[in-house]
Enzyme design. Structure first.
Site, short mmCIF file in Angstrom:
data_model
loop_
_atom_site.label_atom_id
_atom_site.label_comp_id
_atom_site.label_asym_id
_atom_site.label_seq_id
_atom_site.Cartn_x
_atom_site.Cartn_y
_atom_site.Cartn_z
N GLU A 100 0.83 -1.20 0.00
CA GLU A 100 0.00 0.00 0.00
C GLU A 100 0.87 1.26 0.00
OE1 GLU A 100 -3.66 1.95 2.66
OE2 GLU A 100 -2.49 0.29 3.48
N CYS B 137 -5.85 -2.82 2.26
CA CYS B 137 -5.84 -2.78 3.72
C CYS B 137 -7.20 -3.20 4.29
CB CYS B 137 -5.40 -1.40 4.20
SG CYS B 137 -4.69 -1.39 5.88
N LYS C 162 -9.03 3.09 -3.10
CA LYS C 162 -9.50 2.62 -1.80
C LYS C 162 -10.85 3.25 -1.48
CE LYS C 162 -7.56 1.88 2.84
NZ LYS C 162 -6.37 2.15 3.68
#
Length: 348
Positions: free
Chosen positions: A68, A192, A158
């Site tokens: 990430e 994540c 995201k």
């Protein structure tokens, strides 16, 4: 499985898994890069990325996955001068720190994307790269996808930044929940704690993901349980990629200040790694590594996917759409829309 021993990037460890005698086209070699951004220096980080891709390719990797925010940086421990009050008052230094962070982010598409595509083509590998994207003055945590022919395939933004990330990054939408069909299988990613969102995962399964990438900043032991669960739930290979970094890998104070700066020494670990590769049966094929920067590699027998889904296919024979159904809003959402006024003759 042979244990994974830590090694510096200059001497990467390759963990090979014996998947049997079949070495045909259903076997894919995948590598996770567990390494740290060169913070506030995107050109140097791109140079580092190319070196790592070259090393992975030299070991036979066909898919290379980065953590990430590798390009642009995950702002580990940073506050950007924001206080704890609801007003969000921040200092002049915090604003300047954010300006530098914004300058380190990349535009998509843009020259850095073109360079990453060229790397993928040069080394003949599929690349999954965590980046910080800038769209004017808003930042997004993204994953970019490139095939081994050097083509940029697309991105995933995201959907839901976690905790304080929401002060730094914008939110993605359903238009970038994507799975890309490559020469080595269907590749996709959630970032994540998106991976804890059951409906987001279900959308990925419905798109047929086979090599499920999970770039993350979470190196907790609990993260490993999530990676195993997703592999079992989705009947797919899961590649969890996290940075490993120490305080000395970031700019010194006062250029970069951690919230707990007074408790850190140069060798203090601030991002603990834990990158791992899991099979559709829940077997740990490589990792987790908590020791240092490393290349973590396993051979993926794609036949394992069919064997796993024979018993459980969450969006197939195990689904109950008459009871439970998911609707995904997969169109882009824009804050401003422009509509041309119609001319008197009805033309636009």
């Amino acid at each position: 499985m042979a244990p994974l021993h830590p090694a510096p990037i200059d001497s990467p460890v390759v963990t090979e898994v014996d998947m049997g005698s079949d070495s045909g086209p259903t076997t894919v070699r995948a590598t996770i890069v567990q390494a740290c951004t060169i913070f506030y220096d995107t050109p140097a980080t791109l140079d580092k990325a190319e070196r790592l891709i070259a090393e992975a390719a030299a070991s036979g990797a066909q898919v290379v996955v980065f953590p990430e925010g590798f390009i642009g940086g995950y702002p580990r421990g940073a506050t950007f001068g924001l206080g704890a009050t609801i007003e969000g008052v921040n200092s002049a230094k915090g604003k300047e720190d954010f300006r530098k962070y914004h300058a380190s982010a990349i535009e998509v598409p843009g020259p850095e994307v073109a360079r990453l595509a060229a790397m993928a083509g040069k080394y003949k590998v599929n690349v999954v790269m965590g980046v910080i994207e800038k769209k004017r003055y808003t930042l997004y945590c993204c994953v970019l996808f490139f095939d081994s022919q050097g083509q940029y395939l697309g991105k995933h933004r995201k959907l839901m930044p976690t905790a304080m990330e929401r002060l730094y990054w914008g939110f993605g939408d359903g238009s970038t929940i994507q799975v890309f069909d490559t020469q080595v299988g269907k590749i996709g990613a959630l970032v994540c704690w998106e991976n804890r969102m059951p409906l987001a995962r279900t959308a990925m399964y419905a798109k047929g993901v086979e090599i499920y990438c999970a770039p993350t900043a979470d190196y907790s032991p609990e993260w490993q349980a999530s990676m195993i669960h997703i592999a079992l739930e989705g009947g797919c290979f899961v590649l969890g990629a996290c940075q490993f970094g120490r305080r000395k890998d970031f700019p010194p104070a006062p250029e970069y200040v951690f919230a707990a700066e007074d408790k850190l020494k140069p060798d203090s670990v601030v991002s603990g790694g834990g990158s791992v590769i899991i099979s559709p049966s829940g077997q740990v094929l490589a990792g987790p590594n908590y020791e240092g920067e490393a290349l973590i590699t396993a051979d993926l027998d794609l036949g394992e996917i069919a064997r796993a889904k024979f018993g459980f296919d969450v969006v197939g024979h195990y689904a109950r759409p008459e009871v439970l159904k998911l609707t995904v809003m997969d169109r882009p959402l824009h804050p401003v829309s422009f509509t041309a006024a119609a001319n008197t003759d009805g033309s636009q």
